[in-house]
Design a protein around this motif. Structure first.
Motif, PDB file in Angstrom:
ATOM      1  N   ARG B  34       4.944  36.547  26.846  1.00  0.00           N
ATOM      2  CA  ARG B  34       5.555  36.626  25.687  1.00  0.00           C
ATOM      3  C   ARG B  34       5.259  35.603  25.348  1.00  0.00           C
ATOM      4  O   ARG B  34       4.317  35.511  23.617  1.00  0.00           O
ATOM      5  N   SER B  38       2.714  33.848  22.144  1.00  0.00           N
ATOM      6  CA  SER B  38       2.620  33.755  20.272  1.00  0.00           C
ATOM      7  C   SER B  38       2.375  32.701  20.443  1.00  0.00           C
ATOM      8  O   SER B  38       2.572  31.480  18.982  1.00  0.00           O
ATOM      9  N   HIS B 152      16.504  36.013  28.343  1.00  0.00           N
ATOM     10  CA  HIS B 152      16.967  37.442  27.591  1.00  0.00           C
ATOM     11  C   HIS B 152      18.672  36.485  28.199  1.00  0.00           C
ATOM     12  O   HIS B 152      19.061  36.942  27.448  1.00  0.00           O
ATOM     13  N   SER B 172      18.749  27.217  14.057  1.00  0.00           N
ATOM     14  CA  SER B 172      17.801  28.607  14.437  1.00  0.00           C
ATOM     15  C   SER B 172      16.561  29.684  13.159  1.00  0.00           C
ATOM     16  O   SER B 172      16.382  28.379  12.396  1.00  0.00           O
ATOM     17  N   VAL B 173      16.150  30.614  13.835  1.00  0.00           N
ATOM     18  CA  VAL B 173      15.023  30.726  12.670  1.00  0.00           C
ATOM     19  C   VAL B 173      15.529  31.856  11.764  1.00  0.00           C
ATOM     20  O   VAL B 173      14.304  32.181  11.110  1.00  0.00           O
ATOM     21  N   GLY B 174      16.372  32.224  11.559  1.00  0.00           N
ATOM     22  CA  GLY B 174      17.616  33.499  10.507  1.00  0.00           C
ATOM     23  C   GLY B 174      18.431  34.199  10.822  1.00  0.00           C
ATOM     24  O   GLY B 174      19.106  33.626  12.168  1.00  0.00           O
ATOM     25  N   PRO B 175      18.506  34.853  10.493  1.00  0.00           N
ATOM     26  CA  PRO B 175      20.128  35.915   9.700  1.00  0.00           C
ATOM     27  C   PRO B 175      20.607  36.030  12.016  1.00  0.00           C
ATOM     28  O   PRO B 175      22.103  36.883  11.429  1.00  0.00           O
ATOM     29  N   ILE B 176      19.156  36.663  12.414  1.00  0.00           N
ATOM     30  CA  ILE B 176      19.871  37.670  13.821  1.00  0.00           C
ATOM     31  C   ILE B 176      19.211  37.107  14.799  1.00  0.00           C
ATOM     32  O   ILE B 176      17.745  36.023  14.853  1.00  0.00           O
ATOM     33  N   SER B 177      19.465  37.359  15.885  1.00  0.00           N
ATOM     34  CA  SER B 177      18.973  37.059  17.249  1.00  0.00           C
ATOM     35  C   SER B 177      17.964  37.806  17.483  1.00  0.00           C
ATOM     36  O   SER B 177      17.855  39.240  17.086  1.00  0.00           O
ATOM     37  N   LEU B 178      16.657  36.880  17.658  1.00  0.00           N
ATOM     38  CA  LEU B 178      15.519  37.653  18.501  1.00  0.00           C
ATOM     39  C   LEU B 178      15.155  37.593  19.402  1.00  0.00           C
ATOM     40  O   LEU B 178      15.258  36.120  20.048  1.00  0.00           O
ATOM     41  N   HIS B 179      13.860  37.731  19.683  1.00  0.00           N
ATOM     42  CA  HIS B 179      12.995  37.049  20.874  1.00  0.00           C
ATOM     43  C   HIS B 179      12.859  36.204  20.617  1.00  0.00           C
ATOM     44  O   HIS B 179      12.567  36.064  20.166  1.00  0.00           O
ATOM     45  N   HIS B 182       9.201  36.474  19.374  1.00  0.00           N
ATOM     46  CA  HIS B 182       9.251  36.139  17.707  1.00  0.00           C
ATOM     47  C   HIS B 182      10.079  34.694  17.535  1.00  0.00           C
ATOM     48  O   HIS B 182       9.416  34.373  16.012  1.00  0.00           O
ATOM     49  N   THR B 185       6.769  32.335  17.235  1.00  0.00           N
ATOM     50  CA  THR B 185       6.120  32.739  15.594  1.00  0.00           C
ATOM     51  C   THR B 185       6.981  32.017  14.793  1.00  0.00           C
ATOM     52  O   THR B 185       5.960  31.431  14.044  1.00  0.00           O
ATOM     53  N   LEU B 186       7.777  32.932  14.175  1.00  0.00           N
ATOM     54  CA  LEU B 186       8.505  31.825  12.940  1.00  0.00           C
ATOM     55  C   LEU B 186       9.121  30.078  13.265  1.00  0.00           C
ATOM     56  O   LEU B 186       8.341  29.867  12.167  1.00  0.00           O
TER      57      LEU B 186
END
Lengths: 211, 211
Positions: B34, B38, B152, B172-179, B182, B185-186
């Motif tokens: 993935r 991406s 993971h 970081s790319v945002g306020p929550i932990s993502l795969h 993802h 992509t950000l």
């Protein structure tokens, strides 16, 4: 709540799809599988405040809607085969106009785009197109949205007409055209950031329920 | 140029992986697949200015690096099986310290994290972690970046130490932990937006070359 609609114009509508050939004989089902995964997964859990609606319009029995509810979902892993398998199980049910549950958190029914749109009356309908208004300009105002995305063929003229008649706003996520699953990731990130800014808990990853 | 490194701590290092079981017996190879997709795909083409480095550290022969170069890539489709198949073909080669090309745009060699990091001397090294500085605060300044992401299981203490010693900045790319896919992509979206703002052509989707 965040609802995400993806239209699969070629997506097969019988239960005999092959998990080994999701892009080919299953009618670009791989696109829908990736959208399910992008819409629902966080790093350590699932987005419980998300509902995904897959509109399947391919042969042999076009007009089936498969719904994934984050709040009730089980047995979904992030890989394409996993969502493909839940889609396959749903397609193996005899779909009617009424919802039938195939696995926990997954339902199937017969329906077209118009009937699906009618469910969202009163909601903020957002249609993703490259030339739309930048989501960053309006993410702080978005509440209770329904996002509509096409597949690799986009959205037909007729579908676009129905969307605009239903009051949809056209938004974009950036300067270049991206795959639908990448757009979903970007939309989530904008809303996560807006929610965090408001002191809310984005993703609602922890409100698991058993069913 | 954008380089993206993904560390697969469990990813199998022999050519007998099953494309039907990428998450299981192939050692969460689905995550790497993935990430490849991406990192490289635009809606209508490929990001020719991107190089992906997969560091495979699983059994039976840990320490293999598979490189996907957007500029030269062929035979890659966005589905997981497609990138899985190119990874499988690379793993079927007898890897040495020197690059061996398995398919157009894909190379494999033996190597560890340290040897991989040493290739990027002088580049802007960015390591993605939930508590890093928000990429939006610095995306306009980023040029010629190398992004490093874990799988993971994240990044080990030892790898993190090596990253910081090599001068990596934590973002970081945002306020929550993502795969990881993802996050890729950000990251792309932030850089695409910054490039578009500078009047550049993000994605460089059209500079296809034949090889």
């Amino acid at each position: 709540m965040r609802d995400i609609v993806i239209i699969g114009h070629k997506a097969k509508t019988s239960g005999d799809i092959s998990l080994n050939d999701l892009p080919g004989s299953a009618g670009r089902m791989d696109i829908l599988c990736r959208c399910v995964s992008s819409a629902l997964f966080l790093s350590f859990g699932m987005r419980r405040d998300v509902i995904v609606h897959l509109l399947l319009l391919g042969d042999p029995d076009p007009g089936k809607i498969i719904r994934f509810e984050g709040l009730h979902l089980r047995y979904l892993n992030p890989d394409e085969r996993s969502s493909g398998s839940l889609i396959q199980k749903a397609l193996q049910k005899d779909a009617t106009e009424q919802d039938i549950r195939s696995t926990p958190g997954v339902w199937i029914r017969r329906g077209d785009f118009k009937s699906l749109l009618s469910e969202f009356e009163g909601r903020t309908l957002l249609y993703l197109r490259e030339d739309g208004e930048d989501i960053r300009e309006l993410s702080s105002e978005i509440r209770d949205p329904v996002f509509v995305l096409g597949d690799h063929t986009g959205v037909t003229e007729e579908e676009e007409k129905q969307l605009l008649e239903a009051g949809a706003k056209i938004i974009s996520v950036g300067p270049i055209s991206l795959h639908s699953n990448h757009c979903i990731t970007l939309v989530h990130n904008e809303l996560d950031r807006a929610e965090a800014k408001r002191g809310e808990s984005p993703g609602e990853a922890d409100c698991r329920v058993e069913d």
